[in-house]
Scaffold this active site. Structure first.
Site, PDB file in Angstrom:
ATOM      1  N   PRO A   2       0.822  -1.257   0.052  1.00 12.50           N
ATOM      2  CA  PRO A   2       0.012   0.051  -0.153  1.00 12.50           C
ATOM      3  C   PRO A   2       0.866   1.320  -0.014  1.00 12.50           C
ATOM      4  O   PRO A   2       1.931   1.334   0.345  1.00 12.50           O
ATOM      5  CB  PRO A   2      -0.720  -0.029   1.114  1.00 12.50           C
ATOM      6  CG  PRO A   2      -0.195  -1.396   2.039  1.00 12.50           C
ATOM      7  CD  PRO A   2       0.889  -1.944   1.330  1.00 12.50           C
ATOM      8  N   GLU A   3       0.375   2.310  -0.676  1.00 10.52           N
ATOM      9  CA  GLU A   3       1.008   3.476  -0.684  1.00 10.52           C
ATOM     10  C   GLU A   3       0.296   4.729   0.220  1.00 10.52           C
ATOM     11  O   GLU A   3      -0.659   4.201   0.934  1.00 10.52           O
ATOM     12  CB  GLU A   3       1.006   4.071  -1.968  1.00 10.52           C
ATOM     13  CG  GLU A   3       1.729   2.947  -2.974  1.00 10.52           C
ATOM     14  CD  GLU A   3       1.777   3.412  -4.381  1.00 10.52           C
ATOM     15  OE1 GLU A   3       1.520   4.617  -4.620  1.00 10.52           O
ATOM     16  OE2 GLU A   3       1.753   2.759  -5.495  1.00 10.52           O
TER      17      GLU A   3
END
Ligand SMILES: [Zn+2]
Length: 280
Positions: A2-3
């Site tokens: 995830p970012e």
């Protein structure tokens, strides 16, 4: 993955459940999560700590305790967090840790690929640890075209690679770099140090817009990411280029192309994002 948008979504969802609560019992089932330390030793340190705040820096989730210590959680490729009332967590072969809070609820950490990390830091270690690894926060006021220009100046690497470097801007990964470059109409292979002030202004705005679009749709669920209540994010439904090879560009209709840049699969519009060196 995830970012930043996914980590921020997790932070926003968990914050009301954990702030003010005490870690009553901590079970860490995977030694990779806390190495080089022993899971039992880390659990013992965490038990009894009361949460003062839940923050985020780049892709790090920061659990700040009243004691001043900090638990830094990095989800890496496939980490995710789940919050559930006591006794409601089902079986999960990929669960690596569970924190029982003093209201009886559980925060469970799941990670299929097991690259995620939990790092317990002493108060004096925190700022330096993050400063060495991370550039500015793109959604903060201090993130300006001038600042970004300073970070990119004289760099001969492709723009894509420079933006994946967490010391340039904190929190971007493969998805949101591609989305931001499409919005800014910049080619991913452009030499990072060659952007003029107009292009830097466009890129700064585009990075913010791409990240905000991700947060507004609770992050992107492509594989393992889901929100703490188990729901999937919906940002992937609105991607402009990421994962859309062959589909028409929403701005000009040209088929989206996929290349490699910065060692990663990279999607862009060959018409909107021309490779043109700016002559100064
Ligand atoms: Zn286009």
């Amino acid at each position: 993955m995830p970012e930043l948008p996914e980590v921020e979504t997790i932070r926003l969802a968990l914050e009301p459940h954990v702030v003010g609560r005490t870690f009553e019992r901590v079970r860490i089932d995977d030694s990779r999560l806390v190495r080089p330390f022993e899971p039992l030793a880390v659990s013992a340190e965490l038990e009894g700590e009361q949460v003062a705040a839940l923050d985020r820096r780049g892709k790090y989730l920061i659990v700040r305790f009243e004691s001043g210590r900090v638990l830094l959680i990095h989800l890496r490729m496939t980490g995710s967090l789940r919050h559930a009332p006591g006794g409601e967590l089902g079986e999960d072969p990929h669960r690596r840790a569970v924190v029982k809070l003093d209201d009886g609820s559980d925060v469970a950490y799941r990670d299929v690929r097991r690259f995620g990390t939990w790092h317990l830091l002493e108060p004096h270690e925190v700022d330096d640890y993050l400063a060495r690894r991370l550039g500015g926060e793109p959604l903060e006021r201090a993130f300006t075209a001038k600042r970004l220009g300073e970070r990119l100046a004289n760099r001969r690497t492709p723009l894509k690679a420079a933006l994946l470097d967490q010391r340039t801007v904190a929190g971007l990964g493969n998805i949101y770099v591609d989305e931001a470059l499409w919005r800014a109409q910049l080619h991913p292979l452009r030499e990072a140090g060659t952007l003029d002030s107009d292009e830097l202004a466009r890129l700064t705005k585009a990075i913010r817009a791409a990240l905000r679009a991700g947060i507004a749709r609770q992050g992107a669920s492509l594989r393992d990411y889901s929100q703490p209540d188990g729901r999937r994010g919906r940002a992937q439904e609105r991607f402009r280029v990421y994962g859309r090879a062959g589909e028409p560009c929403s701005r000009c209709g040209t088929p989206i192309d996929k290349i490699r840049a910065g060692g990663r699969g990279t999607w862009y519009c060959p018409n909107c994002q021309r490779y043109a060196e700016t002559r100064k």
